[in-house]
Design a protein around this motif. Sequence first.
Motif, PDB file in Angstrom:
ATOM      1  N   LYS A 176     -62.920 -39.262 -12.358  1.00 18.81           N
ATOM      2  CA  LYS A 176     -63.313 -38.818 -11.022  1.00 18.81           C
ATOM      3  C   LYS A 176     -62.092 -38.836 -10.124  1.00 18.81           C
ATOM      4  CE  LYS A 176     -64.811 -41.638  -7.967  1.00 18.81           C
ATOM      5  NZ  LYS A 176     -65.637 -42.532  -7.113  1.00 18.81           N
ATOM      6  N   ASP A 177     -62.145 -38.007  -9.069  1.00 26.32           N
ATOM      7  CA  ASP A 177     -61.138 -38.134  -8.042  1.00 26.32           C
ATOM      8  C   ASP A 177     -61.806 -38.201  -6.684  1.00 26.32           C
ATOM      9  OD1 ASP A 177     -61.802 -35.545  -7.511  1.00 26.32           O
ATOM     10  OD2 ASP A 177     -59.794 -34.736  -7.654  1.00 26.32           O
ATOM     11  N   ASP A 178     -61.193 -38.970  -5.811  1.00 23.57           N
ATOM     12  CA  ASP A 178     -61.624 -39.095  -4.426  1.00 23.57           C
ATOM     13  C   ASP A 178     -60.401 -38.713  -3.604  1.00 23.57           C
ATOM     14  OD1 ASP A 178     -62.691 -39.677  -2.024  1.00 23.57           O
ATOM     15  OD2 ASP A 178     -63.034 -41.804  -2.377  1.00 23.57           O
ATOM     16  N   VAL A 179     -60.240 -37.402  -3.411  1.00 26.73           N
ATOM     17  CA  VAL A 179     -59.002 -36.877  -2.869  1.00 26.73           C
ATOM     18  C   VAL A 179     -59.259 -36.137  -1.568  1.00 26.73           C
ATOM     19  CG1 VAL A 179     -57.061 -35.319  -3.288  1.00 26.73           C
ATOM     20  CG2 VAL A 179     -58.000 -36.676  -5.159  1.00 26.73           C
ATOM     21  N   ILE A 180     -58.465 -36.448  -0.562  1.00 23.96           N
ATOM     22  CA  ILE A 180     -58.476 -35.683   0.677  1.00 23.96           C
ATOM     23  C   ILE A 180     -57.303 -34.716   0.612  1.00 23.96           C
ATOM     24  CG2 ILE A 180     -58.241 -35.787   3.188  1.00 23.96           C
ATOM     25  CD1 ILE A 180     -59.382 -38.638   3.038  1.00 23.96           C
ATOM     26  N   THR A 181     -57.591 -33.419   0.658  1.00 26.46           N
ATOM     27  CA  THR A 181     -56.521 -32.433   0.569  1.00 26.46           C
ATOM     28  C   THR A 181     -56.489 -31.591   1.832  1.00 26.46           C
ATOM     29  OG1 THR A 181     -57.907 -30.738  -0.455  1.00 26.46           O
ATOM     30  CG2 THR A 181     -56.781 -32.281  -1.923  1.00 26.46           C
ATOM     31  N   THR A 182     -55.305 -31.219   2.249  1.00 24.85           N
ATOM     32  CA  THR A 182     -55.148 -30.240   3.323  1.00 24.85           C
ATOM     33  C   THR A 182     -54.226 -29.155   2.803  1.00 24.85           C
ATOM     34  OG1 THR A 182     -53.291 -31.493   4.249  1.00 24.85           O
ATOM     35  CG2 THR A 182     -55.466 -31.883   5.194  1.00 24.85           C
ATOM     36  N   THR A 183     -54.646 -27.920   2.940  1.00 24.67           N
ATOM     37  CA  THR A 183     -53.889 -26.815   2.357  1.00 24.67           C
ATOM     38  C   THR A 183     -54.236 -25.525   3.065  1.00 24.67           C
ATOM     39  OG1 THR A 183     -53.470 -25.611   0.308  1.00 24.67           O
ATOM     40  CG2 THR A 183     -55.690 -26.449   0.626  1.00 24.67           C
ATOM     41  N   THR A 184     -53.347 -24.573   2.974  1.00 26.91           N
ATOM     42  CA  THR A 184     -53.639 -23.252   3.512  1.00 26.91           C
ATOM     43  C   THR A 184     -54.344 -22.377   2.485  1.00 26.91           C
ATOM     44  OG1 THR A 184     -51.437 -22.510   2.840  1.00 26.91           O
ATOM     45  CG2 THR A 184     -51.678 -23.323   5.094  1.00 26.91           C
ATOM     46  N   THR A 185     -54.374 -22.832   1.247  1.00 24.34           N
ATOM     47  CA  THR A 185     -55.052 -22.092   0.179  1.00 24.34           C
ATOM     48  C   THR A 185     -56.171 -22.967  -0.378  1.00 24.34           C
ATOM     49  OG1 THR A 185     -52.986 -20.992  -0.399  1.00 24.34           O
ATOM     50  CG2 THR A 185     -54.771 -20.874  -2.013  1.00 24.34           C
ATOM     51  N   GLN A 186     -57.394 -22.662  -0.020  1.00 26.73           N
ATOM     52  CA  GLN A 186     -58.512 -23.479  -0.475  1.00 26.73           C
ATOM     53  C   GLN A 186     -58.917 -23.061  -1.890  1.00 26.73           C
ATOM     54  OE1 GLN A 186     -59.768 -26.060   1.069  1.00 26.73           O
ATOM     55  NE2 GLN A 186     -58.441 -25.827   2.838  1.00 26.73           N
ATOM     56  N   LEU A 187     -58.834 -23.994  -2.807  1.00 26.81           N
ATOM     57  CA  LEU A 187     -59.215 -23.723  -4.196  1.00 26.81           C
ATOM     58  C   LEU A 187     -60.560 -24.389  -4.459  1.00 26.81           C
ATOM     59  CD1 LEU A 187     -55.734 -24.385  -5.807  1.00 26.81           C
ATOM     60  CD2 LEU A 187     -56.758 -22.192  -5.228  1.00 26.81           C
ATOM     61  N   THR A 188     -61.586 -23.600  -4.645  1.00 28.54           N
ATOM     62  CA  THR A 188     -62.937 -24.147  -4.718  1.00 28.54           C
ATOM     63  C   THR A 188     -63.550 -24.105  -6.109  1.00 28.54           C
ATOM     64  OG1 THR A 188     -63.861 -21.983  -4.129  1.00 28.54           O
ATOM     65  CG2 THR A 188     -63.401 -23.501  -2.329  1.00 28.54           C
ATOM     66  N   LEU A 189     -62.931 -23.387  -7.032  1.00 30.16           N
ATOM     67  CA  LEU A 189     -63.550 -23.230  -8.344  1.00 30.16           C
ATOM     68  C   LEU A 189     -63.734 -24.558  -9.058  1.00 30.16           C
ATOM     69  CD1 LEU A 189     -61.815 -20.018  -9.747  1.00 30.16           C
ATOM     70  CD2 LEU A 189     -64.119 -20.252  -8.829  1.00 30.16           C
ATOM     71  N   THR A 190     -62.804 -25.478  -8.870  1.00 24.95           N
ATOM     72  CA  THR A 190     -62.885 -26.732  -9.604  1.00 24.95           C
ATOM     73  C   THR A 190     -63.054 -27.937  -8.687  1.00 24.95           C
ATOM     74  OG1 THR A 190     -60.485 -26.811  -9.608  1.00 24.95           O
ATOM     75  CG2 THR A 190     -61.533 -25.885 -11.550  1.00 24.95           C
ATOM     76  N   LYS A 191     -63.283 -27.689  -7.375  1.00 25.36           N
ATOM     77  CA  LYS A 191     -63.634 -28.763  -6.442  1.00 25.36           C
ATOM     78  C   LYS A 191     -62.674 -29.956  -6.505  1.00 25.36           C
ATOM     79  CE  LYS A 191     -68.544 -27.586  -6.672  1.00 25.36           C
ATOM     80  NZ  LYS A 191     -69.911 -28.074  -6.995  1.00 25.36           N
ATOM     81  N   GLN A 192     -61.403 -29.683  -6.459  1.00 32.11           N
ATOM     82  CA  GLN A 192     -60.363 -30.714  -6.462  1.00 32.11           C
ATOM     83  C   GLN A 192     -60.126 -31.345  -7.831  1.00 32.11           C
ATOM     84  OE1 GLN A 192     -61.237 -33.639  -3.489  1.00 32.11           O
ATOM     85  NE2 GLN A 192     -60.969 -32.239  -1.796  1.00 32.11           N
ATOM     86  N   TRP A 193     -60.958 -31.029  -8.804  1.00 37.95           N
ATOM     87  CA  TRP A 193     -60.714 -31.625 -10.122  1.00 37.95           C
ATOM     88  C   TRP A 193     -59.343 -31.225 -10.624  1.00 37.95           C
ATOM     89  CZ3 TRP A 193     -63.015 -35.472 -12.432  1.00 37.95           C
ATOM     90  CH2 TRP A 193     -64.333 -35.765 -12.129  1.00 37.95           C
ATOM     91  N   VAL A 194     -59.055 -29.951 -10.511  1.00 43.82           N
ATOM     92  CA  VAL A 194     -57.765 -29.461 -10.985  1.00 43.82           C
ATOM     93  C   VAL A 194     -57.116 -28.565  -9.946  1.00 43.82           C
ATOM     94  CG1 VAL A 194     -56.579 -28.114 -12.726  1.00 43.82           C
ATOM     95  CG2 VAL A 194     -58.388 -29.666 -13.405  1.00 43.82           C
ATOM     96  N   GLY A 195     -57.819 -27.582  -9.494  1.00 42.66           N
ATOM     97  CA  GLY A 195     -57.253 -26.689  -8.519  1.00 42.66           C
ATOM     98  C   GLY A 195     -56.711 -25.409  -9.124  1.00 42.66           C
ATOM     99  N   ALA A 196     -56.495 -25.383 -10.420  1.00 37.11           N
ATOM    100  CA  ALA A 196     -55.964 -24.191 -11.069  1.00 37.11           C
ATOM    101  C   ALA A 196     -57.088 -23.206 -11.353  1.00 37.11           C
ATOM    102  CB  ALA A 196     -55.258 -24.564 -12.369  1.00 37.11           C
ATOM    103  N   GLU A 197     -56.882 -21.949 -10.937  1.00 35.20           N
ATOM    104  CA  GLU A 197     -57.930 -20.950 -11.137  1.00 35.20           C
ATOM    105  C   GLU A 197     -58.249 -20.741 -12.614  1.00 35.20           C
ATOM    106  OE1 GLU A 197     -55.253 -20.739  -9.318  1.00 35.20           O
ATOM    107  OE2 GLU A 197     -55.498 -19.514  -7.515  1.00 35.20           O
ATOM    108  N   ASP A 198     -57.234 -20.959 -13.474  1.00 35.15           N
ATOM    109  CA  ASP A 198     -57.457 -20.721 -14.907  1.00 35.15           C
ATOM    110  C   ASP A 198     -57.753 -22.017 -15.656  1.00 35.15           C
ATOM    111  OD1 ASP A 198     -54.970 -21.794 -14.560  1.00 35.15           O
ATOM    112  OD2 ASP A 198     -53.899 -20.322 -15.781  1.00 35.15           O
ATOM    113  N   TYR A 199     -58.205 -23.031 -14.955  1.00 36.68           N
ATOM    114  CA  TYR A 199     -58.591 -24.289 -15.597  1.00 36.68           C
ATOM    115  C   TYR A 199     -59.706 -24.041 -16.607  1.00 36.68           C
ATOM    116  CZ  TYR A 199     -61.095 -28.736 -16.020  1.00 36.68           C
ATOM    117  OH  TYR A 199     -61.756 -29.838 -16.488  1.00 36.68           O
TER     118      TYR A 199
END
Length: 202
Positions: A176-199
């Motif tokens: 699990k991760d409990d991560v607070i992220t701030t970014t100009t590019t919101q990656l939602t496919l993996t909900k902070q688990w990875v962030g890579a679109e091709d995960y």
Amino acid sequence: MKRLIAMILCLTMLGCSMTAFPVTASGEEQPTGTPISTVEEFLAMSPSGEYYLTGDIDFSGKTYTKNVYKQSFSGVLDGNGHALLGITVSATNSDAGIFANGFHGTLKNLAFGSADAPVSVTSTGGGYSVAAVAGTMTGGATFDNLKIYANVKGDGKTAGFTSYMPNGKITITNSKDDVITTTTTQLTLTKQWVGAEDYKPE
């Protein structure tokens, strides 16, 4: 007398065979590899080696530039139920993470930070990949029983495990991760688990 000698030999052989297996008193397997317990030993790990923690390691008092561990790690690090604490990573116009880019090793039974004191990874300027574990990874990375408590900040992609993986897949289990992220590019496919679109999860 011969029976007594035979019995002693038998018990001796049994005792040797019992101690040949790395198990604890509760029957659980002990970690394998080289034990580490200090910041210096963590930094000196071979990129392809196998290690385990004997206790929490506290990195407080220093801000690391871009990464804490500077090489592309492909080995095994078993936290053995312990944590890497007090980590602060800062970068400018660069990817950033606790481990260097190209990580494709194994992390297990390990925590990054704690709920009360998360690790911090920050990169300013440009659209770079910023994550708690590694900014970028290659296929083959494995995570089991990993807990990430982190504040991750960047002007590009940000995530808990990694924010960019150009090829392959990684395996995440019991984590699990409990991560607070701030970014100009919101990656939602993996909900902070990875962030890579091709995960590609298992």
